[in-house]
Design a protein around this motif. Structure first.
Motif, PDB file in Angstrom:
ATOM      1  N   LYS A 129       0.843  -1.187   0.000  1.00  0.00           N
ATOM      2  CA  LYS A 129       0.000   0.000   0.000  1.00  0.00           C
ATOM      3  C   LYS A 129       0.880   1.240   0.000  1.00  0.00           C
ATOM      4  N   VAL A 130       0.294   2.350  -0.388  1.00  0.00           N
ATOM      5  CA  VAL A 130       1.040   3.609  -0.489  1.00  0.00           C
ATOM      6  C   VAL A 130       1.596   4.031   0.874  1.00  0.00           C
ATOM      7  N   ALA A 131       0.853   3.851   1.918  1.00  0.00           N
ATOM      8  CA  ALA A 131       1.263   4.299   3.251  1.00  0.00           C
ATOM      9  C   ALA A 131       2.457   3.504   3.787  1.00  0.00           C
ATOM     10  N   GLU A 139      21.714  12.019  -4.254  1.00  0.00           N
ATOM     11  CA  GLU A 139      22.188  12.399  -5.586  1.00  0.00           C
ATOM     12  C   GLU A 139      22.501  11.184  -6.460  1.00  0.00           C
ATOM     13  N   LYS A 140      23.068  10.137  -5.867  1.00  0.00           N
ATOM     14  CA  LYS A 140      23.443   8.960  -6.648  1.00  0.00           C
ATOM     15  C   LYS A 140      22.856   7.662  -6.089  1.00  0.00           C
ATOM     16  N   PHE A 141      21.894   7.749  -5.189  1.00  0.00           N
ATOM     17  CA  PHE A 141      21.382   6.544  -4.542  1.00  0.00           C
ATOM     18  C   PHE A 141      19.896   6.685  -4.251  1.00  0.00           C
ATOM     19  N   LEU A 142      19.151   5.600  -4.486  1.00  0.00           N
ATOM     20  CA  LEU A 142      17.721   5.543  -4.172  1.00  0.00           C
ATOM     21  C   LEU A 142      17.523   4.425  -3.157  1.00  0.00           C
ATOM     22  N   ASP A 143      16.860   4.754  -2.045  1.00  0.00           N
ATOM     23  CA  ASP A 143      16.599   3.785  -0.984  1.00  0.00           C
ATOM     24  C   ASP A 143      15.094   3.674  -0.802  1.00  0.00           C
ATOM     25  N   LEU A 144      14.561   2.452  -0.987  1.00  0.00           N
ATOM     26  CA  LEU A 144      13.138   2.205  -0.841  1.00  0.00           C
ATOM     27  C   LEU A 144      12.945   1.078   0.165  1.00  0.00           C
ATOM     28  N   ARG A 145      12.048   1.299   1.141  1.00  0.00           N
ATOM     29  CA  ARG A 145      11.757   0.293   2.170  1.00  0.00           C
ATOM     30  C   ARG A 145      10.247   0.126   2.299  1.00  0.00           C
ATOM     31  N   THR A 146       9.818  -1.118   2.334  1.00  0.00           N
ATOM     32  CA  THR A 146       8.434  -1.474   2.641  1.00  0.00           C
ATOM     33  C   THR A 146       8.498  -2.659   3.597  1.00  0.00           C
ATOM     34  N   PRO A 147       7.384  -3.057   4.204  1.00  0.00           N
ATOM     35  CA  PRO A 147       7.439  -4.242   5.070  1.00  0.00           C
ATOM     36  C   PRO A 147       7.831  -5.516   4.325  1.00  0.00           C
ATOM     37  N   GLN A 167       5.099   8.626  -7.935  1.00  0.00           N
ATOM     38  CA  GLN A 167       3.677   8.368  -8.126  1.00  0.00           C
ATOM     39  C   GLN A 167       3.447   6.871  -7.985  1.00  0.00           C
ATOM     40  N   PHE A 168       2.495   6.497  -7.124  1.00  0.00           N
ATOM     41  CA  PHE A 168       2.160   5.090  -6.935  1.00  0.00           C
ATOM     42  C   PHE A 168       0.928   4.770  -7.775  1.00  0.00           C
ATOM     43  N   ILE A 169       1.064   3.840  -8.695  1.00  0.00           N
ATOM     44  CA  ILE A 169      -0.042   3.417  -9.551  1.00  0.00           C
ATOM     45  C   ILE A 169      -0.619   2.146  -8.931  1.00  0.00           C
ATOM     46  N   SER A 170      -1.771   2.275  -8.288  1.00  0.00           N
ATOM     47  CA  SER A 170      -2.329   1.149  -7.525  1.00  0.00           C
ATOM     48  C   SER A 170      -2.856   0.029  -8.426  1.00  0.00           C
ATOM     49  N   GLU A 171      -3.287   0.337  -9.670  1.00  0.00           N
ATOM     50  CA  GLU A 171      -3.759  -0.709 -10.577  1.00  0.00           C
ATOM     51  C   GLU A 171      -2.627  -1.673 -10.948  1.00  0.00           C
ATOM     52  N   LYS A 172      -1.445  -1.140 -11.174  1.00  0.00           N
ATOM     53  CA  LYS A 172      -0.274  -1.960 -11.539  1.00  0.00           C
ATOM     54  C   LYS A 172       0.533  -2.385 -10.322  1.00  0.00           C
ATOM     55  N   GLU A 173       0.232  -1.795  -9.150  1.00  0.00           N
ATOM     56  CA  GLU A 173       1.029  -1.972  -7.929  1.00  0.00           C
ATOM     57  C   GLU A 173       2.494  -1.648  -8.226  1.00  0.00           C
ATOM     58  N   GLU A 174       2.684  -0.429  -8.744  1.00  0.00           N
ATOM     59  CA  GLU A 174       3.997  -0.001  -9.204  1.00  0.00           C
ATOM     60  C   GLU A 174       4.259   1.436  -8.764  1.00  0.00           C
ATOM     61  N   LEU A 175       5.477   1.691  -8.338  1.00  0.00           N
ATOM     62  CA  LEU A 175       5.894   3.027  -7.949  1.00  0.00           C
ATOM     63  C   LEU A 175       6.783   3.588  -9.058  1.00  0.00           C
ATOM     64  N   GLU A 176       6.432   4.765  -9.563  1.00  0.00           N
ATOM     65  CA  GLU A 176       7.225   5.438 -10.597  1.00  0.00           C
ATOM     66  C   GLU A 176       7.881   6.659  -9.968  1.00  0.00           C
ATOM     67  N   VAL A 177       9.210   6.669  -9.978  1.00  0.00           N
ATOM     68  CA  VAL A 177       9.969   7.782  -9.431  1.00  0.00           C
ATOM     69  C   VAL A 177      10.648   8.485 -10.596  1.00  0.00           C
ATOM     70  N   THR A 178      10.266   9.750 -10.837  1.00  0.00           N
ATOM     71  CA  THR A 178      10.838  10.538 -11.926  1.00  0.00           C
ATOM     72  C   THR A 178      11.847  11.506 -11.325  1.00  0.00           C
ATOM     73  N   LEU A 179      13.095  11.391 -11.779  1.00  0.00           N
ATOM     74  CA  LEU A 179      14.188  12.194 -11.226  1.00  0.00           C
ATOM     75  C   LEU A 179      14.886  12.957 -12.346  1.00  0.00           C
ATOM     76  N   PRO A 180      14.935  14.302 -12.261  1.00  0.00           N
ATOM     77  CA  PRO A 180      15.694  15.053 -13.261  1.00  0.00           C
ATOM     78  C   PRO A 180      17.198  14.830 -13.061  1.00  0.00           C
ATOM     79  N   MET A 181      17.892  14.577 -14.165  1.00  0.00           N
ATOM     80  CA  MET A 181      19.324  14.264 -14.077  1.00  0.00           C
ATOM     81  C   MET A 181      20.156  15.525 -13.894  1.00  0.00           C
ATOM     82  N   ASN A 182      21.257  15.382 -13.196  1.00  0.00           N
ATOM     83  CA  ASN A 182      22.180  16.472 -12.900  1.00  0.00           C
ATOM     84  C   ASN A 182      23.537  16.102 -13.499  1.00  0.00           C
TER      85      ASN A 182
END
Length: 191
Positions: A129-131, A139-147, A167-182
């Motif tokens: 779930k989103v919560a 800058e160079k690392f993405l950390d994601l934690r869920t139960p 953005q969490f798309i609940s139909e696909k159960e997918e999280l999309e993270v859009t990051l502008p590059m530096n």
């Protein structure tokens, strides 16, 4: 031909290259070289030289095993004792194009990754779930934690971490993270 390979000629050649010691009593080992008589303790620099170089090195790096520049950003999040599996993810590079790019070729954009402005990380999180999602982007690392899942991802390009969107798309159960590059040459490549 057999004059070159006889035992007497080989012993004579050995005697010329390394003369035998006076204290050598055994006549059978006259063809042994001086290097063959040395042991493992003779390898490396002399004791007086090694102390000088070791003490100079130890003064600069007292007890440090590595410097901070050698440790990748986000390495503190990599936990091998955590039993949670890593979710499936995909990294897609994205660029904004218009008709002037496609049909008229007015800008210098091309389909290469050098002209991409954003990086989209798509993470599949079935049964989440989103919560429950905790996301931290550096800058160079993405950390994601869920139960159920954990993901520590070293990004292929540096990003603007504060300007990203998730953005969490609940139909696909997918999280999309859009990051502008530096990247340092973006002002040239994206002009």
């Amino acid at each position: 031909m057999d004059g070159l390979s006889s035992l007497d000629s080989l012993q004579a050649l050995s005697a010329l290259l390394s003369p035998p010691d006076e204290d050598d009593d055994d006549g059978d080992c006259t063809f042994a070289t001086a290097a063959a008589r040395k042991g493992p303790g003779h390898i490396g620099p002399k004791k007086s030289e090694s102390k000088a170089t070791t003490s100079a090195y130890m003064k600069n790096n007292s007890k440090n095993i590595w410097s901070e520049e050698e440790v990748a950003e986000g390495a503190q999040f990599d936990d091998i004792t955590d039993p949670r599996p890593q979710p499936e993810y995909d990294i897609v590079l994205k660029q904004r194009v218009g008709t002037e790019d496609i049909f008229l070729g007015m800008t210098r954009k091309d389909p290469s990754s050098m002209c991409c402005e954003c990086m989209v990380v798509k993470i599949k999180l079935p049964g989440t779930k989103v919560a429950e999602v905790i996301l931290d982007v550096k800058e160079k690392f993405l950390d994601l934690r869920t139960p159920k899942y954990k993901l520590g991802l070293h990004l292929p390009h540096p990003v603007h971490s504060q300007e990203g969107k998730a953005q969490f798309i609940s139909e696909k159960e997918e999280l999309e993270v859009t990051l502008p590059m530096n990247r340092p040459l973006d002002c040239i490549n994206l002009a």
